[in-house]
Design a protein around this motif. Sequence first.
Motif: not given
Length: 384
Positions: A140-145
């Motif tokens: 679900d979370i594979t992000k660049v903040h």
Amino acid sequence: MAPPRVALGALFVLRAALAAVYFQEQFLDGEHWRNRWVPSTNDSGFGHFRLSSGKFYGHIEKDKGLQTTQDSRFYAISARFPPFSSRGRPLVLQYTVKHEQKMDCGGGYVKVFPAGLDQRQLNNKSPYYIMFGPDICGFDITKVHVILQFKNQYHENKKSIRCKVDGYTHLYTLVLRPDLSYEVRIDGQVAESGDIEYDWNLESLKSSAKKTGTEQQGWEQKDWDKQFLEAGAGAPSDWNSKLDGDVDLQAPLLQKPPYQDGLKPEGIDSNVWLHRKPKDANYLAESDLTEFDDIGAIGLELWQVRSGTIFDNFLITDDEEYAQKFGKATWGETKGPEKEMDEIQGKEEMKLAREQDEAELPRARHGQSPRFPGFPGFGHKKEL
Ligand SMILES: *[C@@H]1O[C@H](CO)[C@@H](O)[C@H](O)[C@H]1NC(C)=O
């Protein structure tokens, strides 16, 4: 294989000539990093870091970085440098991160702090200016903040930027420019770019402007969107100079960034010129978003379920070109050999597993195997 030749001498000459390098850390002096990095003692349960190049690497010394060593822990560590302001200059933040443990859930980001940071007390409430980098949790979370603090609030990027999820070292670069444009690069390639005013959630900022109750805000609020649409010179058509104050029509105009096809925000004319805001306006000035006046520390403050991540090649500079060269001289040189070593290890492991299987096979035929013959995969460790 020959160790990669890194022209560090050339880099330092360049550094002296052109770039302001505020912080650079490659962990090339053994255990001396412990004199520069301060682990937080705010919680006795914080996980420990060690210096390691990991299970596979491109260069055993150059690839050494800070590695998380304990599963299901919070981590908090930071390093200081002489404080500086990014006012009127680009700010480039860059580092490499490698999740060789095949990250299932955990942070791989860095935080940049005001100089007032209490390093020994660093925790997840410690105020920061910028949080940047990958965050992974399941599928679900594979992000660049890219979280930016201004006006004492944190603002998250709206554009979702996918991070790398493999086990190799990746180079993450954030560029914030004084004209409010930004760029996120992964492995030297632009992953996202544009204008901070459009690509960040600024709603809370707008509503806080509303709350402060000066007369000027009437205009600020209702024309927040409209001002972007007012092409050419002149005040907004319903401008009331008594209520709203005099607007300096000769004030310099800011040109909106040239949007590429498909990136243009809806309803915005690409040729629109934006008024420089009234001086005392209580919302964004062009300098607000990228201006951090007292930058003085960088740190890792994160949670990891499965540890083993390695952070390396930290860089904070005002020079995009220097950052690119530094990225090439570090990550660029070791990424190829790192992959080769991983592939060789992978082949060796497969060969070993095959040999073990073959050795067990005759016993299996005689019914002595602890495995279930009908389930060939049974007994193998499964990757999550
Ligand atoms: C941790 O830091 C906070 C300040 O953020 C402080 O109030 C608290 O007492 C600290 N706890 C410990 C155990 O040092």
